[in-house]
Write a protein that holds these residues in place. Structure first.
Motif, PDB file in Angstrom:
ATOM      1  N   GLN A 149       5.732  11.114 -12.862  1.00  0.00           N
ATOM      2  CA  GLN A 149       4.606  11.980 -12.530  1.00  0.00           C
ATOM      3  C   GLN A 149       5.107  13.166 -11.722  1.00  0.00           C
ATOM      4  O   GLN A 149       6.131  13.028 -11.040  1.00  0.00           O
ATOM      5  CB  GLN A 149       3.553  11.222 -11.732  1.00  0.00           C
ATOM      6  N   LYS A 194      -0.886  -4.091  -1.790  1.00  0.00           N
ATOM      7  CA  LYS A 194       0.195  -4.162  -0.820  1.00  0.00           C
ATOM      8  C   LYS A 194      -0.215  -3.465   0.487  1.00  0.00           C
ATOM      9  O   LYS A 194      -1.124  -2.650   0.449  1.00  0.00           O
ATOM     10  CB  LYS A 194       1.465  -3.543  -1.396  1.00  0.00           C
ATOM     11  N   ASP A 203       6.096   0.973   2.698  1.00  0.00           N
ATOM     12  CA  ASP A 203       4.997   1.613   1.970  1.00  0.00           C
ATOM     13  C   ASP A 203       5.356   1.878   0.501  1.00  0.00           C
ATOM     14  O   ASP A 203       4.516   1.733  -0.377  1.00  0.00           O
ATOM     15  CB  ASP A 203       4.653   2.935   2.675  1.00  0.00           C
ATOM     16  N   LYS A 254       0.694   2.559 -14.213  1.00  0.00           N
ATOM     17  CA  LYS A 254       0.928   3.906 -14.732  1.00  0.00           C
ATOM     18  C   LYS A 254       1.522   3.827 -16.129  1.00  0.00           C
ATOM     19  O   LYS A 254       2.443   3.050 -16.377  1.00  0.00           O
ATOM     20  CB  LYS A 254       1.892   4.677 -13.813  1.00  0.00           C
ATOM     21  N   TYR A 303       1.762   1.224  -9.291  1.00  0.00           N
ATOM     22  CA  TYR A 303       2.755   1.874 -10.151  1.00  0.00           C
ATOM     23  C   TYR A 303       2.856   1.171 -11.505  1.00  0.00           C
ATOM     24  O   TYR A 303       3.144   1.787 -12.510  1.00  0.00           O
ATOM     25  CB  TYR A 303       4.123   1.925  -9.460  1.00  0.00           C
TER      26      TYR A 303
HETATM   27  C1  BG6 Z   1       0.714   4.221  -2.092  1.00  0.00           C
HETATM   28  C2  BG6 Z   1       1.278   4.528  -0.737  1.00  0.00           C
HETATM   29  O1  BG6 Z   1       0.958   2.886  -2.427  1.00  0.00           O
HETATM   30  O2  BG6 Z   1       1.308   5.063  -3.049  1.00  0.00           O
HETATM   31  C3  BG6 Z   1       1.065   5.989  -0.388  1.00  0.00           C
HETATM   32  O3  BG6 Z   1       0.639   3.710   0.226  1.00  0.00           O
HETATM   33  C4  BG6 Z   1       1.618   6.877  -1.477  1.00  0.00           C
HETATM   34  O4  BG6 Z   1       1.654   6.313   0.852  1.00  0.00           O
HETATM   35  C5  BG6 Z   1       1.083   6.452  -2.827  1.00  0.00           C
HETATM   36  O5  BG6 Z   1       1.237   8.208  -1.196  1.00  0.00           O
HETATM   37  C6  BG6 Z   1       1.762   7.207  -3.938  1.00  0.00           C
HETATM   38  O6  BG6 Z   1       1.083   6.909  -5.111  1.00  0.00           O
HETATM   39  P1  BG6 Z   1       1.113   7.924  -6.313  1.00  0.00           P
HETATM   40  O7  BG6 Z   1       0.415   7.206  -7.414  1.00  0.00           O
HETATM   41  O8  BG6 Z   1       0.393   9.156  -5.856  1.00  0.00           O
HETATM   42  O9  BG6 Z   1       2.558   8.176  -6.580  1.00  0.00           O
END
Ligand code: BG6
Length: 441
Positions: A335, A123, A210, A157, A154
């Motif tokens: 998390q 994305k 984002d 995960k 995500y």
């Molecule tokens: C990304 C975003 O997709 O996910 C980032 O572009 C964000 O801005 C990140 O920090 C968060 O991912 P995670 O796995 O650390 O929660």
């Protein structure tokens, strides 16, 4: 069983994503025996590496490094690959800015990669509803939709994959999963850090594009979708789309942390939000009446992604005559410190009838040995195997954009100090997720 004779090409291999996430994930897959005989990894990009100088960027065992190659630019790639093995499958990970996805897909198609090839993209899939449709049309003019893998990390995960298991593999929760018993659903994804060196990208996107359009809406889908007929990607997709179409946004709030405009790559007059909050409704038979709120922000007071489910209060009878017994809650710690917590009420041992809140916890760390695998490792393996279950379809991403379009870049912008929470005017009674910090830690 490892996947044999597969060429995995990372386009944009000198970038950060390739170095930090993709190549380490591929190394881990190789060590687990998931990348079998004849499978190789090729980096491609504008930088002028040789195979040797590319390999020397990674501190992995030679058994993996000897399978790493580098090819500058895309023209000639097909011919080069034919000198490196006899491949039945080609995977292209476009670790590139989204603006060049279409041009790259065209180049790959011109090189002659067709059936047997898949492309993986990250994305943002477009900028809004209209542009996401255009991107999908352009990509499908080069590759069939079945060959396009849209990553939402995500979905890779463990704690996210467990949401459907929790809902549909436990008799206990299935009957209460509706507005009759669930008063509210809250999803909160906060980061205390800023935007690091990603100003140029982030300033165009904002937290709504984002995080909300993809990660948060995907979490909401998994939490609230009807049971799919089977676990096939197609059946899961159908349920998610029907759910997204039944959602509406009731109110939105956006804010920016002070000092954001001074960050590298950010327009000094930027009105991009670094924090967003939404109140939503799901207008179907299961969820009408349940309050839904989601929020995400950078520079917030804490780091953590949690989901909170508040059950409805009990009648004011027996132990709850004063209405002071806290209704049950279910907290999903996505998390850090992954786990699921049930908030219950229990009698305090002793002679009087005191009742106190207590927790019942499932913590990954205590229940399962070993490290929780990296999301990219799982997602890359699925893409290599051609399994689309954990990937986002064109229709899903368009439905999510359609939902958000009316609030993107809209509404007054509030401000907050980095390291604090903005004062939202949506009136959401957010669960204090920080109170669960010590659990599963
Ligand atoms: C990304 C975003 O997709 O996910 C980032 O572009 C964000 O801005 C990140 O920090 C968060 O991912 P995670 O796995 O650390 O929660």
């Amino acid at each position: 069983m490892g996947v044999n004779n597969c060429a995995i090409v990372i386009v944009g291999a000198s970038g950060d994503l390739a170095k930090r996430k993709l190549i380490p994930a591929l190394n881990a897959l190789f060590l687990d025996g998931r990348l079998g005989e004849g499978s190789i990894v090729v980096g491609s990009g504008r930088s002028d590496f040789t195979d040797e100088s590319f390999r020397s960027r990674f501190n992995f065992a030679d058994s993996f490094r000897s399978r790493l190659y580098y090819h500058r630019y895309l023209p000639g790639l097909k011919k080069r690959l034919s000198t490196l093995g006899d491949f039945s499958r080609f995977i292209f990970f476009l670790a590139l800015p989204p603006e060049v996805y279409t041009a790259t897909a065209r180049e790959l198609s011109r090189e002659g990669f067709g059936p047997g090839a898949s492309i993986i993209i990250e994305k943002p899939f477009g900028y809004d509803f209209a542009s996401s449709g255009q991107l999908n049309r352009e990509l499908t003019s080069c590759f069939d939709e079945s060959q396009i893998f849209r990553i939402d990390h995500y979905l890779g995960k463990e704690a996210v994959q467990n949401i459907l298991v929790f809902r549909y593999a436990n008799t206990l929760f299935y009957p209460i999963w509706n507005s009759r018993y669930i008063e509210s659903i809250q999803i909160s994804a906060l980061e205390d850090s800023g935007i690091f060196e990603r100003g140029a990208y982030f300033d165009r996107a904002g937290i709504m594009r984002d995080m909300v359009q993809n990660h948060l809406l995907q979490l909401l889908c998994l939490l609230t979708m009807e049971a799919p007929t089977s676990l096939s990607p197609e059946d899961i997709r159908l349920q998610k789309i029907s759910l997204l179409r039944s959602m509406s946004i009731e109110a939105s709030f956006r804010a920016q942390y002070n000092g954001y405009r001074a960050e590298t790559g950010v327009n000094p007059e930027s009105t991009t939000e670094t924090y967003a909050e939404l109140r939503l409704a799901i207008n179907d038979f299961r969820w009408t009446g349940t309050t839904i709120a989601i929020r995400s922000g950078k520079g917030a007071s804490r780091k953590g992604t949690e989901i909170g489910i508040r059950l409805r209060p009990l009648p004011k009878l027996l132990f709850n005559t004063r209405g002071d017994i806290a209704p049950n809650r279910i907290i999903f710690k996505i998390q850090p410190n992954e786990g699921i917590i049930l908030d219950l009420s229990s009698k305090v041992p002793g002679t009087d009838a005191a009742i106190s809140g207590t927790h019942m916890n499932f913590c990954y760390r205590d229940s399962f040995a070993g490290e929780i695998p990296e999301a990219y490792k799982r997602l890359l393996l699925d893409a290599i195997k051609g399994d689309k279950t954990l990937f986002v379809s064109a229709e899903e991403t368009e439905a999510a954009w359609k939902l958000l379009d009316p609030v993107l870049d809209k509404g007054d912008l509030s401000y907050y100090h980095k390291g604090t929470m903005p004062e939202s005017n949506l009136g959401v009674n957010w669960i204090d997720f920080e109170a669960y910090k010590g659990i599963c830690g």
